[in-house]
Design an enzyme around this catalytic site. Structure first.
Site, PDB file in Angstrom:
ATOM      1  N   GLU A   1       0.932  -1.156   0.065  1.00  0.00           N
ATOM      2  CA  GLU A   1       0.084   0.132   0.062  1.00  0.00           C
ATOM      3  C   GLU A   1       0.808   1.334   0.003  1.00  0.00           C
ATOM      4  O   GLU A   1       0.839   2.058   0.982  1.00  0.00           O
ATOM      5  CB  GLU A   1      -0.933   0.118   0.998  1.00  0.00           C
ATOM      6  CG  GLU A   1      -1.921  -1.117   1.382  1.00  0.00           C
ATOM      7  CD  GLU A   1      -3.022  -1.050   2.507  1.00  0.00           C
ATOM      8  OE1 GLU A   1      -2.950   0.017   3.132  1.00  0.00           O
ATOM      9  OE2 GLU A   1      -3.473  -2.160   2.732  1.00  0.00           O
TER      10      GLU A   1
ATOM     11  N   GLU B   1      -5.571  -8.568   1.080  1.00  0.00           N
ATOM     12  CA  GLU B   1      -6.076  -8.193   2.420  1.00  0.00           C
ATOM     13  C   GLU B   1      -7.936  -7.810   2.252  1.00  0.00           C
ATOM     14  O   GLU B   1      -8.027  -7.257   1.467  1.00  0.00           O
ATOM     15  CB  GLU B   1      -5.492  -6.858   2.930  1.00  0.00           C
ATOM     16  CG  GLU B   1      -4.185  -6.907   3.555  1.00  0.00           C
ATOM     17  CD  GLU B   1      -3.651  -5.611   4.207  1.00  0.00           C
ATOM     18  OE1 GLU B   1      -4.461  -5.048   4.711  1.00  0.00           O
ATOM     19  OE2 GLU B   1      -2.281  -5.517   4.507  1.00  0.00           O
TER      20      GLU B   1
END
Ligand code: IFM
Length: 460
Positions: A173, A369
């Site tokens: 991320e 995720e």
């Protein structure tokens, strides 16, 4: 509460037998034992009063390094066939460059070997936000040499673990590192400088490209990257231009770079009063487009915006301040929402996967995720987190819907294995399928763990 086996069967019957099914964690959030490694920017940030909601710091977290066997047994017993974890750069190289820590490598040897001994496949992330403090002192990701530091670290790890680990992600991320860390300032290193955030975004993507090259040079079969992408929903026409910029900053700047299209013109134009982008050059763009063998998508919630709206309260990580150039937009998540204030909307996972496959064709995708924070009710009879069971059920179906519509989706990792340190929210937000008591370190599987176990076991 007994697992609803019919519901689990309705889900598992849709999952191909070669699908990767696992749980995900990250180093700073679970490891503890900070005294046995170098410092990271998250140590500095969390030890600064007022930065983490409940004042939690890196210790003990889940004290994972003192519970490796027990924790890996748990993952195996929950039916997973894979485990996604990250390596802490300052545990491997305490100052970020230079001397390597033998005990740091040994910690990850124990994890990797333990994962393999249990028949699980390791998915290792090289950078999940815990930059060595010594590198931050040298300018961190704003330093034009940061990609060299990163590539050297990646090279070392790949050489050491490449005989046992096939699949690595360079970064987790980078959007969060750049925009929460440098624009909104709610993550380490806590800067509020929009121009810097755009430069950090670019330098991270260049560093990732160099990391991919280093992994390939070391013979790693599956070098990849993990992005947090989502669907932007504009509630009315008056907000459509702003929504387009949000989509540009959240999704397209990453996918266009990876696809070799360079930076999206509309984003460059609409941020031109913030930065002249003079740090971008052709060589950097070419490296950032180094082909990946897979892309991970971390998905939690859509971003729903409107030109007007009532106060939605705190929505962690959403707001004008995280998107340079965006202003006056209302963030209007609908109910039901998780404890993070995030709207629960599984169809947006399907649309995010479809849009990603379209923007970056030919790259296999994983949901690396997905999960929710909820207020768990702990009772003598167990932890009945029905909201979380619903979340996993609907989102796994949504991911499989995208697969049915042609997306090359290879796997799914639940976030997270454990309740852990949720960054600036500390222990106040719990994402785990396994509860961890911060004092006793007792691990207790919640109903969501038992549900996923039923699903995972029937597939693998
Ligand atoms: O806990 C984080 C994780 O570290 C990265 N992705 C989002 C999760 C929930 O906020």
């Amino acid at each position: 509460m007994a697992v609803d086996t019919q519901r689990a069967e309705a889900l598992s019957s849709r999952i191909p037998t070669d699908f990767v099914l696992g749980f995900a964690t990250s180093s700073w959030q679970i490891e503890g034992s900070s005294h046995t490694r170098g410092r990271s920017i998250w140590d500095d940030f969390s030890e600064t009063p007022g930065k983490v909601l409940d004042g939690a710091t890196a210790d003990p977290a889940c004290d994972h390094l003192n519970h490796i066997s027990e924790d890996l047994d748990l993952i195996r017993d929950l039916g997973a066939n894979a485990y996604r974890f990250s390596l802490s750069w300052p545990r491997v190289i305490p100052e970020g460059t230079g001397s390597v820590s033998a005990s740091g490598l040994d910690a990850y040897d124990r994890i990797v070997d333990g994962v393999l001994e249990r028949g699980l496949t390791p998915y290792a992330t090289l950078y999940h936000w815990d930059l060595p403090s010594a590198l931050q002192d040298r300018g961190g990701w704003l330093n034009p040499d940061s990609h060299k530091w990163f590539a050297d670290y990646v090279h070392l790890v790949a050489e050491h673990f490449g005989d046992r680990v096939d699949t690595f992600a360079t970064l987790n991320e980078p959007w969060v590192s750049a925009f929460l860390g440098y624009a909104a300032g709610i993550h380490a290193p806590g800067e509020k400088n929009a121009a810097a955030s755009l430069e950090v975004f670019y330098r991270l993507m260049v560093a990732s490209g160099h990391g991919i090259q280093a992994l390939k040079a070391a013979g790693i079969k599956n070098p990849g990257l993990v992005l947090n992408l989502t669907t932007i929903i504009a509630e009315d026409d008056d907000v459509s231009e702003q929504a387009q910029l949000i989509d540009g900053l959240q999704n397209r700047i990453f996918l266009d770079l990876l696809a070799g299209r360079g930076l999206p013109e509309d984003v460059v134009e609409r941020t031109s009063s913030i930065t002249d982008w003079s740090f971008v050059n052709d060589a950097g763009l070419a490296v950032a487009a180094e082909p990946l063998t897979w892309l991970g998508i971390n998905y939690y919630t859509p971003t729903r915006v409107a030109s007007s709206g009532t106060d939605a309260g705190k929505i962690v990580g959403q707001g004008d301040s995280v998107y340079p150039g965006v202003s006056g937009v209302n963030f209007v998540p609908r109910n039901p929402r998780t404890a993070m204030g995030w709207e629960i909307h599984a169809p947006s996972l399907t649309s995010t996967l479809l849009a990603t496959a379209e923007r970056l064709p030919g790259v296999p995708l994983y949901v690396t995720e997905n999960g929710g924070a909820f207020e768990d009710v702990v009772s003598a009879g167990g932890i009945h987190d029905g909201d979380r069971v619903d979340y996993y059920d609907s989102h796994l179906h949504a991911a499989l819907d995208a697969k049915d519509q042609g997306v090359d989706l290879r796997g799914y990792f639940a976030w997270s294995l454990f309740d852990n340190l949720e960054w600036a929210e500390g222990w106040t937000k719990r994402f785990g399928v396994v509860r961890v008591d911060a004092d006793s370190q007792k691990r207790t599987p919640k109903d969501s763990a038992l549900f996923l176990r039923e699903v995972y076991r029937s597939v693998s």
